[in-house]
Design an enzyme around this catalytic site. Sequence first.
Site, short mmCIF file in Angstrom:
data_model
loop_
_atom_site.label_atom_id
_atom_site.label_comp_id
_atom_site.label_asym_id
_atom_site.label_seq_id
_atom_site.Cartn_x
_atom_site.Cartn_y
_atom_site.Cartn_z
N GLN A 17 10.93 26.32 12.96
CA GLN A 17 10.54 26.66 11.60
C GLN A 17 10.82 25.48 10.67
O GLN A 17 11.86 24.84 10.77
CB GLN A 17 11.33 27.89 11.12
CG GLN A 17 10.99 28.37 9.72
CD GLN A 17 11.70 29.68 9.38
OE1 GLN A 17 11.78 30.58 10.20
NE2 GLN A 17 12.20 29.79 8.16
N ASP A 18 9.86 25.18 9.79
CA ASP A 18 10.03 24.15 8.77
C ASP A 18 10.06 24.82 7.40
O ASP A 18 9.21 25.65 7.09
CB ASP A 18 8.88 23.15 8.80
CG ASP A 18 9.03 22.11 9.90
OD1 ASP A 18 8.49 21.02 9.74
OD2 ASP A 18 9.68 22.40 10.91
N ASN A 19 11.04 24.43 6.56
CA ASN A 19 11.17 24.98 5.22
C ASN A 19 11.17 23.85 4.19
O ASN A 19 11.56 22.72 4.51
CB ASN A 19 12.48 25.76 5.07
CG ASN A 19 12.58 26.93 6.02
OD1 ASN A 19 11.57 27.51 6.41
ND2 ASN A 19 13.79 27.28 6.41
N ARG B 69 0.82 -1.23 0.00
CA ARG B 69 0.00 0.00 0.00
C ARG B 69 0.84 1.27 0.00
O ARG B 69 0.37 2.34 -0.37
CB ARG B 69 -0.90 0.02 1.23
CG ARG B 69 -1.87 -1.15 1.35
CD ARG B 69 -2.49 -1.19 2.72
NE ARG B 69 -1.45 -1.34 3.76
CZ ARG B 69 -1.66 -1.08 5.05
NH1 ARG B 69 -2.84 -0.66 5.46
NH2 ARG B 69 -0.68 -1.26 5.92
N HIS C 76 26.22 25.24 5.21
CA HIS C 76 25.46 24.13 4.63
C HIS C 76 25.18 24.40 3.16
O HIS C 76 24.97 25.53 2.73
CB HIS C 76 24.13 23.98 5.39
CG HIS C 76 23.18 23.05 4.72
ND1 HIS C 76 22.02 23.46 4.10
CD2 HIS C 76 23.21 21.70 4.57
CE1 HIS C 76 21.38 22.42 3.61
NE2 HIS C 76 22.09 21.34 3.87
N LYS D 186 23.82 35.17 -6.33
CA LYS D 186 24.31 35.42 -4.97
C LYS D 186 25.28 34.33 -4.53
O LYS D 186 26.35 34.61 -3.98
CB LYS D 186 23.15 35.48 -3.98
CG LYS D 186 23.57 35.76 -2.55
CD LYS D 186 22.42 35.56 -1.56
CE LYS D 186 21.33 36.56 -1.78
NZ LYS D 186 20.27 36.44 -0.74
N ASP D 187 24.94 33.06 -4.80
CA ASP D 187 25.81 31.96 -4.37
C ASP D 187 27.12 31.93 -5.14
O ASP D 187 28.11 31.36 -4.67
CB ASP D 187 25.09 30.62 -4.52
CG ASP D 187 24.09 30.39 -3.40
OD1 ASP D 187 24.09 31.16 -2.42
OD2 ASP D 187 23.30 29.43 -3.50
N TYR E 25 13.66 20.98 5.52
CA TYR E 25 14.51 21.10 6.70
C TYR E 25 13.81 21.82 7.83
O TYR E 25 13.08 22.78 7.64
CB TYR E 25 15.85 21.77 6.37
CG TYR E 25 15.83 23.03 5.53
CD1 TYR E 25 16.15 24.26 6.09
CD2 TYR E 25 15.54 22.96 4.17
CE1 TYR E 25 16.17 25.42 5.31
CE2 TYR E 25 15.56 24.11 3.39
CZ TYR E 25 15.87 25.33 3.97
OH TYR E 25 15.88 26.47 3.19
N ARG F 218 22.95 24.80 -4.10
CA ARG F 218 22.61 25.88 -3.17
C ARG F 218 23.61 25.87 -2.02
O ARG F 218 23.77 24.87 -1.33
CB ARG F 218 21.17 25.71 -2.65
CG ARG F 218 20.11 25.71 -3.75
CD ARG F 218 18.70 25.62 -3.14
NE ARG F 218 17.67 25.45 -4.13
CZ ARG F 218 17.04 26.45 -4.78
NH1 ARG F 218 17.37 27.69 -4.50
NH2 ARG F 218 16.10 26.19 -5.68
N GLU G 266 8.35 7.87 11.01
CA GLU G 266 8.39 9.10 11.80
C GLU G 266 9.52 9.97 11.28
O GLU G 266 10.67 9.52 11.22
CB GLU G 266 8.61 8.79 13.28
CG GLU G 266 7.46 8.04 13.92
CD GLU G 266 7.72 7.74 15.41
OE1 GLU G 266 8.61 8.39 16.00
OE2 GLU G 266 7.02 6.87 15.95
#
Length: 201
Positions: free
Chosen positions: A54-56, A31, A125, A177-178, A138, A66, A36
């Site tokens: 905060q979750d992004n 199925r 990162h 920018k990067d 993240y 990136r 978790e």
Amino acid sequence: MAFEFKKCVSSDGKTFEGLYEIQPKVFGDARGYFFEVYSEKDFFEAGLKMKFVQDNQSSSSKGVLRGLHFQTRHPQGKLVRAVSGRVFDVAVDLRNGSDTFGKYYGVILDGEKQNQFYIPEGFAHGFYVLSESAVFAYKCTDFYDPKGEGGLMWNDPTIGIDWKGVAPEIEPLLSEKDGKHPAFDLDGKYFDLNGKWIGAQ
């Protein structure tokens, strides 16, 4: 426990304090699957007693790179994963005085494997998309602060991240920018051992 926590070790055998690869237990059948993503109880038992605020989530196409990013005024710890697709995820230790200062650790995060990577405060990162596309998520221990953005050159020769080694056929795609972040300074000031910014503002 619903997770396996693995400490990350540098190429010269030194442990990155606070940096973990994390594999949740995935339960699947015809199925679909269930697992978790995060359990405060299990993480606390493993010594990871952070609080996420905060979750992004982002979506990127193949070859997008990136990074390398960090925040100065409000440093963030991040629990990162590929919801779908595959990315080469990298953390660079910028904690002055750390045994692994200036060293990086990379792991391939795979939406099918559902593995995760915890990066504490005091690291830069970045990630590189290996699949046709990837959805990247993240959880963060502090809120995003546009005035505290910091970064390092993605291909800094002192750090020496082997981006092409994981995907020699892909050409990296960077934002403007990067492409303009400064080089890493081995004698510079970045973060203290607790992940607090100590460099110049």
